[in-house]
Design a protein around this motif. Structure first.
Motif, PDB file in Angstrom:
ATOM      1  N   GLY A   1      14.461  -2.261   2.513  1.00 51.48           N
ATOM      2  CA  GLY A   1      13.398  -2.726   1.639  1.00 51.48           C
ATOM      3  C   GLY A   1      12.925  -1.573   0.777  1.00 51.48           C
ATOM      4  N   THR A   2      12.543  -1.859  -0.460  1.00 52.93           N
ATOM      5  CA  THR A   2      12.035  -0.834  -1.375  1.00 52.93           C
ATOM      6  C   THR A   2      10.906  -1.428  -2.198  1.00 52.93           C
ATOM      7  N   PHE A   3       9.801  -0.689  -2.304  1.00 49.88           N
ATOM      8  CA  PHE A   3       8.725  -1.080  -3.219  1.00 49.88           C
ATOM      9  C   PHE A   3       9.035  -0.435  -4.561  1.00 49.88           C
ATOM     10  N   LEU A   4       9.251  -1.250  -5.589  1.00 49.87           N
ATOM     11  CA  LEU A   4       9.653  -0.751  -6.898  1.00 49.87           C
ATOM     12  C   LEU A   4       8.478  -0.415  -7.807  1.00 49.87           C
ATOM     13  N   GLY A   5       7.298  -0.986  -7.524  1.00 52.67           N
ATOM     14  CA  GLY A   5       6.129  -0.687  -8.347  1.00 52.67           C
ATOM     15  C   GLY A   5       5.442  -1.930  -8.867  1.00 52.67           C
ATOM     16  N   LEU A   6       4.666  -1.760  -9.930  1.00 49.14           N
ATOM     17  CA  LEU A   6       3.911  -2.856 -10.538  1.00 49.14           C
ATOM     18  C   LEU A   6       4.627  -3.325 -11.794  1.00 49.14           C
ATOM     19  N   GLU A   7       4.622  -4.649 -11.997  1.00 43.23           N
ATOM     20  CA  GLU A   7       5.270  -5.197 -13.185  1.00 43.23           C
ATOM     21  C   GLU A   7       4.691  -6.572 -13.466  1.00 43.23           C
ATOM     22  N   ASP A   8       4.539  -6.913 -14.733  1.00 46.19           N
ATOM     23  CA  ASP A   8       4.120  -8.259 -15.106  1.00 46.19           C
ATOM     24  C   ASP A   8       5.297  -9.202 -14.881  1.00 46.19           C
ATOM     25  N   ALA A   9       5.016 -10.423 -14.456  1.00 44.70           N
ATOM     26  CA  ALA A   9       6.069 -11.416 -14.216  1.00 44.70           C
ATOM     27  C   ALA A   9       5.730 -12.695 -14.954  1.00 44.70           C
ATOM     28  N   SER A  10       6.644 -13.137 -15.801  1.00 47.49           N
ATOM     29  CA  SER A  10       6.479 -14.399 -16.529  1.00 47.49           C
ATOM     30  C   SER A  10       7.189 -15.508 -15.774  1.00 47.49           C
ATOM     31  N   THR A  11       6.483 -16.622 -15.599  1.00 47.74           N
ATOM     32  CA  THR A  11       7.033 -17.778 -14.897  1.00 47.74           C
ATOM     33  C   THR A  11       6.644 -19.034 -15.659  1.00 47.74           C
ATOM     34  N   HIS A  12       7.099 -20.184 -15.188  1.00 44.53           N
ATOM     35  CA  HIS A  12       6.711 -21.456 -15.793  1.00 44.53           C
ATOM     36  C   HIS A  12       5.209 -21.716 -15.606  1.00 44.53           C
TER      37      HIS A  12
ATOM     38  N   GLY B   1       0.802  -1.221   0.000  1.00 42.24           N
ATOM     39  CA  GLY B   1       0.000   0.000   0.000  1.00 42.24           C
ATOM     40  C   GLY B   1       0.829   1.262   0.000  1.00 42.24           C
ATOM     41  N   VAL B   2       2.089   1.189  -0.412  1.00 44.70           N
ATOM     42  CA  VAL B   2       2.937   2.379  -0.490  1.00 44.70           C
ATOM     43  C   VAL B   2       3.205   2.688  -1.956  1.00 44.70           C
ATOM     44  N   ILE B   3       3.649   3.900  -2.237  1.00 44.02           N
ATOM     45  CA  ILE B   3       3.904   4.291  -3.618  1.00 44.02           C
ATOM     46  C   ILE B   3       5.278   3.789  -4.061  1.00 44.02           C
ATOM     47  N   PRO B   4       5.470   3.595  -5.371  1.00 46.17           N
ATOM     48  CA  PRO B   4       6.770   3.142  -5.867  1.00 46.17           C
ATOM     49  C   PRO B   4       7.898   4.070  -5.410  1.00 46.17           C
ATOM     50  N   GLY B   5       8.997   3.465  -5.040  1.00 47.09           N
ATOM     51  CA  GLY B   5      10.145   4.213  -4.548  1.00 47.09           C
ATOM     52  C   GLY B   5      10.203   4.301  -3.036  1.00 47.09           C
ATOM     53  N   ALA B   6       9.108   3.943  -2.354  1.00 45.67           N
ATOM     54  CA  ALA B   6       9.112   3.987  -0.891  1.00 45.67           C
ATOM     55  C   ALA B   6      10.134   2.973  -0.367  1.00 45.67           C
ATOM     56  N   ALA B   7      10.980   3.409   0.560  1.00 44.17           N
ATOM     57  CA  ALA B   7      12.023   2.553   1.118  1.00 44.17           C
ATOM     58  C   ALA B   7      11.980   2.628   2.636  1.00 44.17           C
ATOM     59  N   TRP B   8      12.494   1.589   3.301  1.00 47.67           N
ATOM     60  CA  TRP B   8      12.482   1.532   4.761  1.00 47.67           C
ATOM     61  C   TRP B   8      13.647   0.697   5.249  1.00 47.67           C
ATOM     62  N   ASP B   9      13.988   0.923   6.495  1.00 51.93           N
ATOM     63  CA  ASP B   9      15.034   0.165   7.171  1.00 51.93           C
ATOM     64  C   ASP B   9      14.446  -1.182   7.569  1.00 51.93           C
TER      65      ASP B   9
END
Length: 189
Positions: A118-129, A98-106
């Motif tokens: 820790g850092t929330f980088l954002g939303l991204e599609d992920a391809s897996t098997h 629930g944080v915005i992309p780029g939010a970081a914490w100890d």
């Protein structure tokens, strides 16, 4: 000073408060996940992670992964929109939802001295098997061992499933020394 009012576009583009920990970290004792691990040598192996017994710390119950998950996730507890882990007998906030992309914490210390973030980088599609998952929440957990040495785990979490992919990179004096990728092959609720 005397200019007209300027309207700026919405750079965020999404309401990140909608991304709640229980939706992306739905870890119940009946769940299990099978991953294919690819080592930097090209070797591949399958392993299954499930939820085992729990432990207590300061009167709070924590569930455990068996075997340990990425970034040292073993004993964990979801509280509100955060996932806490036990790191060296201390409670540490490893993931925030629930944080915005780029939010970081100890996220505490590793081996008593190396800072973990820790850092929330954002939303991204992920391809897996197991398929492609859209709008996964992407996180980075980093242990800094010095100016040019660090371990980084990048993790993707899909709604209703949990972690679908992770990549660990170990950089020693600026040189990549190890790269491990885990991709979801199947899961059971």
């Amino acid at each position: 000073i005397n200019a007209d009012i300027i309207t700026l576009p919405d750079f965020i583009g999404a309401d990140y408060t909608l991304y709640a920990a229980p939706d992306y970290f739905p870890l119940l004792s009946s769940f299990s996940w099978t991953y294919e691990r690819t080592l930097d040598t090209g070797a591949r192996l399958d392993y299954t992670v499930s939820i085992s017994d729990g432990v207590m710390l300061d009167g709070l119950a924590y569930q455990q992964f068996s075997p340990d998950g990425p970034a040292g996730m073993s004993a964990y507890r979801t509280e509100g929109n955060s996932v806490y882990v036990i790191r060296e007998h201390n409670r540490t906030e490893l993931l925030r939802f629930g944080v915005i992309p780029g939010a970081a914490w100890d996220a505490g210390k590793a081996d008593g001295e190396y800072p973990v973030s820790g850092t929330f980088l954002g939303l991204e599609d992920a391809s897996t098997h197991a398929g492609t998952y859209s709008e996964c929440l992407k996180y980075e957990v980093r242990i800094k061992h010095g100016d040019t040495t660090h371990e980084t785990w990048t993790m993707w979490f899909a709604r209703g499933i949990g972690m679908v992919r992770s990549e660990k990179v170990f950089v020693n004096y600026g040189e990549v020394r190890e790269r491990i990728r885990d991709e979801l092959k199947s899961y059971k609720k």
